[in-house]
Design an enzyme around this catalytic site. Sequence first.
Site, PDB file in Angstrom:
ATOM      1  N   VAL A  39     -14.902   9.599 -13.155  1.00  0.00           N
ATOM      2  CA  VAL A  39     -16.023   9.648 -12.219  1.00  0.00           C
ATOM      3  C   VAL A  39     -15.488   9.853 -10.801  1.00  0.00           C
ATOM      4  O   VAL A  39     -15.990  10.689 -10.048  1.00  0.00           O
ATOM      5  CB  VAL A  39     -16.857   8.347 -12.307  1.00  0.00           C
ATOM      6  CG1 VAL A  39     -18.039   8.418 -11.351  1.00  0.00           C
ATOM      7  CG2 VAL A  39     -17.315   8.111 -13.738  1.00  0.00           C
ATOM      8  N   TYR A  40     -14.436   9.097 -10.462  1.00  0.00           N
ATOM      9  CA  TYR A  40     -13.847   9.242  -9.131  1.00  0.00           C
ATOM     10  C   TYR A  40     -13.425  10.695  -8.904  1.00  0.00           C
ATOM     11  O   TYR A  40     -13.757  11.308  -7.896  1.00  0.00           O
ATOM     12  CB  TYR A  40     -12.647   8.298  -8.964  1.00  0.00           C
ATOM     13  CG  TYR A  40     -12.068   8.322  -7.558  1.00  0.00           C
ATOM     14  CD1 TYR A  40     -12.460   7.387  -6.604  1.00  0.00           C
ATOM     15  CD2 TYR A  40     -11.148   9.302  -7.175  1.00  0.00           C
ATOM     16  CE1 TYR A  40     -11.959   7.418  -5.315  1.00  0.00           C
ATOM     17  CE2 TYR A  40     -10.647   9.344  -5.885  1.00  0.00           C
ATOM     18  CZ  TYR A  40     -11.047   8.400  -4.960  1.00  0.00           C
ATOM     19  OH  TYR A  40     -10.549   8.445  -3.675  1.00  0.00           O
ATOM     20  N   ASP A  41     -12.718  11.230  -9.882  1.00  0.00           N
ATOM     21  CA  ASP A  41     -12.226  12.604  -9.743  1.00  0.00           C
ATOM     22  C   ASP A  41     -13.369  13.597  -9.560  1.00  0.00           C
ATOM     23  O   ASP A  41     -13.280  14.521  -8.768  1.00  0.00           O
ATOM     24  CB  ASP A  41     -11.413  13.005 -10.978  1.00  0.00           C
ATOM     25  CG  ASP A  41     -10.134  12.199 -11.086  1.00  0.00           C
ATOM     26  OD1 ASP A  41      -9.745  11.584 -10.068  1.00  0.00           O
ATOM     27  OD2 ASP A  41      -9.539  12.169 -12.178  1.00  0.00           O
ATOM     28  N   SER A  86      10.079  -9.574  17.753  1.00  0.00           N
ATOM     29  CA  SER A  86      10.558 -10.042  16.456  1.00  0.00           C
ATOM     30  C   SER A  86      10.398 -11.556  16.428  1.00  0.00           C
ATOM     31  O   SER A  86       9.831 -12.147  17.350  1.00  0.00           O
ATOM     32  CB  SER A  86      11.982  -9.590  16.198  1.00  0.00           C
ATOM     33  OG  SER A  86      12.833 -10.157  17.145  1.00  0.00           O
ATOM     34  N   GLU A 118       2.386 -17.691   6.211  1.00  0.00           N
ATOM     35  CA  GLU A 118       2.219 -16.410   5.518  1.00  0.00           C
ATOM     36  C   GLU A 118       3.554 -16.019   4.912  1.00  0.00           C
ATOM     37  O   GLU A 118       4.594 -16.433   5.390  1.00  0.00           O
ATOM     38  CB  GLU A 118       1.810 -15.304   6.513  1.00  0.00           C
ATOM     39  CG  GLU A 118       0.509 -15.557   7.228  1.00  0.00           C
ATOM     40  CD  GLU A 118       0.326 -14.630   8.430  1.00  0.00           C
ATOM     41  OE1 GLU A 118       0.867 -13.508   8.426  1.00  0.00           O
ATOM     42  OE2 GLU A 118      -0.362 -15.051   9.376  1.00  0.00           O
ATOM     43  N   LYS A 120       6.633 -13.654   4.515  1.00  0.00           N
ATOM     44  CA  LYS A 120       7.268 -12.650   5.363  1.00  0.00           C
ATOM     45  C   LYS A 120       7.611 -11.462   4.468  1.00  0.00           C
ATOM     46  O   LYS A 120       8.510 -11.533   3.634  1.00  0.00           O
ATOM     47  CB  LYS A 120       8.527 -13.225   6.008  1.00  0.00           C
ATOM     48  CG  LYS A 120       9.142 -12.311   7.040  1.00  0.00           C
ATOM     49  CD  LYS A 120      10.222 -13.050   7.824  1.00  0.00           C
ATOM     50  CE  LYS A 120      10.704 -12.239   8.997  1.00  0.00           C
ATOM     51  NZ  LYS A 120      11.322 -10.980   8.614  1.00  0.00           N
ATOM     52  N   GLU A 178       2.702  -4.939   7.842  1.00  0.00           N
ATOM     53  CA  GLU A 178       3.956  -4.520   7.250  1.00  0.00           C
ATOM     54  C   GLU A 178       3.715  -3.469   6.173  1.00  0.00           C
ATOM     55  O   GLU A 178       2.952  -3.702   5.239  1.00  0.00           O
ATOM     56  CB  GLU A 178       4.622  -5.760   6.630  1.00  0.00           C
ATOM     57  CG  GLU A 178       6.095  -5.665   6.449  1.00  0.00           C
ATOM     58  CD  GLU A 178       6.888  -5.926   7.722  1.00  0.00           C
ATOM     59  OE1 GLU A 178       6.280  -6.056   8.816  1.00  0.00           O
ATOM     60  OE2 GLU A 178       8.132  -5.996   7.636  1.00  0.00           O
ATOM     61  N   CYS A 423      43.863   9.182 -12.240  1.00  0.00           N
ATOM     62  CA  CYS A 423      43.120   8.147 -12.959  1.00  0.00           C
ATOM     63  C   CYS A 423      43.935   6.861 -13.061  1.00  0.00           C
ATOM     64  O   CYS A 423      45.071   6.881 -13.542  1.00  0.00           O
ATOM     65  CB  CYS A 423      42.749   8.638 -14.359  1.00  0.00           C
ATOM     66  SG  CYS A 423      41.935   7.369 -15.349  1.00  0.00           S
ATOM     67  N   CYS A 446      41.295   9.450 -22.381  1.00  0.00           N
ATOM     68  CA  CYS A 446      41.607   8.367 -21.434  1.00  0.00           C
ATOM     69  C   CYS A 446      41.109   7.052 -22.040  1.00  0.00           C
ATOM     70  O   CYS A 446      39.966   6.968 -22.491  1.00  0.00           O
ATOM     71  CB  CYS A 446      40.907   8.634 -20.103  1.00  0.00           C
ATOM     72  SG  CYS A 446      40.952   7.222 -18.984  1.00  0.00           S
TER      73      CYS A 446
HETATM   74  S1  IVH Z   1       4.140 -11.697  12.719  1.00  0.00           S
HETATM   75  C1  IVH Z   1       4.893 -11.564  17.292  1.00  0.00           C
HETATM   76  N1  IVH Z   1       3.781 -11.917  10.123  1.00  0.00           N
HETATM   77  O1  IVH Z   1       8.982  -9.769  10.344  1.00  0.00           O
HETATM   78  C2  IVH Z   1       5.049 -11.846  15.843  1.00  0.00           C
HETATM   79  N2  IVH Z   1       5.618 -10.630  10.901  1.00  0.00           N
HETATM   80  O2  IVH Z   1      11.324 -10.729  11.877  1.00  0.00           O
HETATM   81  C3  IVH Z   1       4.930 -10.637  15.036  1.00  0.00           C
HETATM   82  N3  IVH Z   1       6.947  -9.579   9.122  1.00  0.00           N
HETATM   83  O3  IVH Z   1       8.835  -7.483  12.987  1.00  0.00           O
HETATM   84  C4  IVH Z   1       5.326 -10.779  13.633  1.00  0.00           C
HETATM   85  N4  IVH Z   1       5.743 -10.337   7.445  1.00  0.00           N
HETATM   86  O4  IVH Z   1       8.000  -6.723  10.703  1.00  0.00           O
HETATM   87  C5  IVH Z   1       4.538 -11.403  11.102  1.00  0.00           C
HETATM   88  N5  IVH Z   1       3.317 -12.149   7.860  1.00  0.00           N
HETATM   89  C6  IVH Z   1       4.077 -11.631   8.834  1.00  0.00           C
HETATM   90  C7  IVH Z   1       5.192 -10.819   8.575  1.00  0.00           C
HETATM   91  C8  IVH Z   1       5.944 -10.334   9.647  1.00  0.00           C
HETATM   92  C9  IVH Z   1       6.792  -9.597   7.802  1.00  0.00           C
HETATM   93  C10 IVH Z   1       8.041  -8.862   9.830  1.00  0.00           C
HETATM   94  C11 IVH Z   1       7.600  -8.045  10.989  1.00  0.00           C
HETATM   95  C12 IVH Z   1       8.404  -8.517  12.176  1.00  0.00           C
HETATM   96  C13 IVH Z   1       9.550  -9.202  11.497  1.00  0.00           C
HETATM   97  C14 IVH Z   1      10.136 -10.268  12.404  1.00  0.00           C
END
Ligand code: IVH
Length: 683
Positions: A39-41, A86, A118, A120, A178, A423, A446
């Site tokens: 259907v999507y297609d 960062s 959260e 990472k 991300e 070798c 070998c």
């Molecule tokens: S917040 C000012 N939340 O980690 C704060 N960063 O080491 C901004 N990253 O450059 C970052 N998961 O690429 C945030 N849930 C998350 C993340 C996250 C991955 C990465 C992001 C950042 C790096 C910092």
Amino acid sequence: MGQSAEQSTAARVQTLRSQLQAASYAYYVLDAPDLPDEVYDRLYRELQDLEAAHPELVTPDSPTQRVGERPAAQFTSVRHNIPLYSLENAFDLAEFRAWEERWRRQAPDVGAVDYVAELKIDGNALALTYENGLLVRGVTRGDGVAGEEITQNVRTIRSIPLRLNTDTPPAVVEVRGEAFLALDVFEQINAERAERGEAPFANPRNAAAGTLRQLDSRIVAARKLDFFAYTVHFHEGENSKFKIQNSKLSPSTQWAALQLLQSLGFRVNPNRQLCRSAADVQAYYDEWATRRARLSYLTDGVVVKLNDFALQQQLGFTQKFPRWAVALKYPAEEVPTILENVSFQVGRTGAVTPVAELHPVQLAGTTVARATLHNADRLAELDIHQGDTVIVRKAGEIIPEVVRVLAELRPDHATKIAMPTHCPQCGSPLVKPEDEAVTRCINSSCPAIVQGAIIHWTRRDALDIEGLGEKWVKQLVEQGLVQSVADLYGLSEQVLEPLDRMGQRLAQKLVGAIAASKARPWAAVLYGLGIRHVGTVNAKTLAQHFLTVEALAAASPERIETVHTIGPEIAQAVAQWFQVPANQTLIDRLRQAGLQLAATPEEQAQAAGPLAGKTFVLTGTLPTLTRPEATELIEAAGGKVTSSVSKATDYLVAGEKAGSKLTKAESLGIAILSETDLRALIA
Ligand code: IVH
């Protein structure tokens, strides 16, 4: 065309777009497909046709506009409105507490606070700008101050909305998050690169970065990037109308911001948690220390953020980091250690791999004393010297590798390590074709190659000779008792018994296991021969089409290539293998020893079964069949089961929680079956 007809075309285009957009959202963001693929297609094609006939109706947020036609010549550098900071790292709860004390000194009057924890995500940060609800720009993090504009590529990421899901969009809003590659997609990309003789990406993060910087967005679209959103910035001043109209949508906490991002149509990581105390943070961190291994993407830690935006604003930023957030990392997966030596391993194909012998270090929970240096090119690139301090990495399922050399720490007069010219096992000169990364020993007798060939022969999928492990094979080859797999069939208890630590009972068992291998099917024998590109799947296919070794040996590459899923490279390798006199002798000897070099009557029946010549991939959980059961069912009907979806796949059998394989199958237009469909096909 009259005015009303034009209006109705425009209305139809609009309807199609919202239907497709809703289906795509359900699929990519909610992970809960609600529209059958056909259907999507059909709707998608209708929209494409209407847009082709009425180019004036094409809008930038149309689902048809995700992939651009022309590759970009280069990317332009764009300065970020707000730098992409960062995060400061903490490696355990004590360091987290220290961070907490630091921000509290800055805000001494603040009492109990909430944190948002959260995952990472180990990917690449992106900044997405939406103007009046439309995605207008996507920029990489770059150095945090300026990044590269990769809008065309960002548009291919299906979990990034081209238009925000709101009737009252802000004038300008920037969403950050991300971009990442799921582990199975990463593995598939690397497998494809290996097939093309390209160096693999070291980890999903590099693969994602490389993909984002592809100049051709069609390649990006095929690579299936994904995206989790985690922050939203309203550019002050320009959004007063939005803020007034959306007082509920103008978040004052990170928790609400994530909620908002979700309602605007973004994929937000569901594994987030509101924490009321450092103890809650610790519990979350501990929980994900183990659970993260079962995620389909890599995480390298937990990001903890103060929930209250007013407090965030009060604390502000240092030169590099926000004071209101910290990354609580999991134990390093990259560690420094000393390179003690480099050894050169010769594999069963003769490929010589440099292996770093390291001072043992703890890495991601295991002790690592060896790591791969891949090949001659990599060795030269690293410019590695004895005694160097090197960085070793292990990510996900990947074997440890040396990723960097800290040349500044090199001891004086250290000798540079070079690829050998001969070798290390047999002394014959090594060869390295100009256009290949691999250095090879091409002496087929070998000992390393013979040993490798025998170990391959004993593998479960091949001749399945239990008990004949590496240490025995090594002794047998070193003592000259075995020079080829055919020699195994002449071994007696009397010959084996005197081997170091063998004894009579073991010798008897081994002779039995070797004899039992004569009953292994023709496909297993073909796989056991170790012909280049002939893995278990290709071996099965070939064995089904060529019912005897004589038929296969007599076939031209052109004839072999006519077999579905067998490409020219494989066909060439097979035909070449049978041309080599030593290989012909080997086949004769195996025939004399009584091995199966032809299909049995049952196998011949299978070859004529209802699924003969068809290739299947399984994904998700089927209602009643387990994976092995489904595989058996398909194979008994003459079909073949492979693990990844490609153009050669005929059917995808999808159950519940089907993931990226389903997406890929759909994009390739492969037929999707339920368990019921599969059974019907066989019946
Ligand atoms: S917040 C000012 N939340 O980690 C704060 N960063 O080491 C901004 N990253 O450059 C970052 N998961 O690429 C945030 N849930 C998350 C993340 C996250 C991955 C990465 C992001 C950042 C790096 C910092």
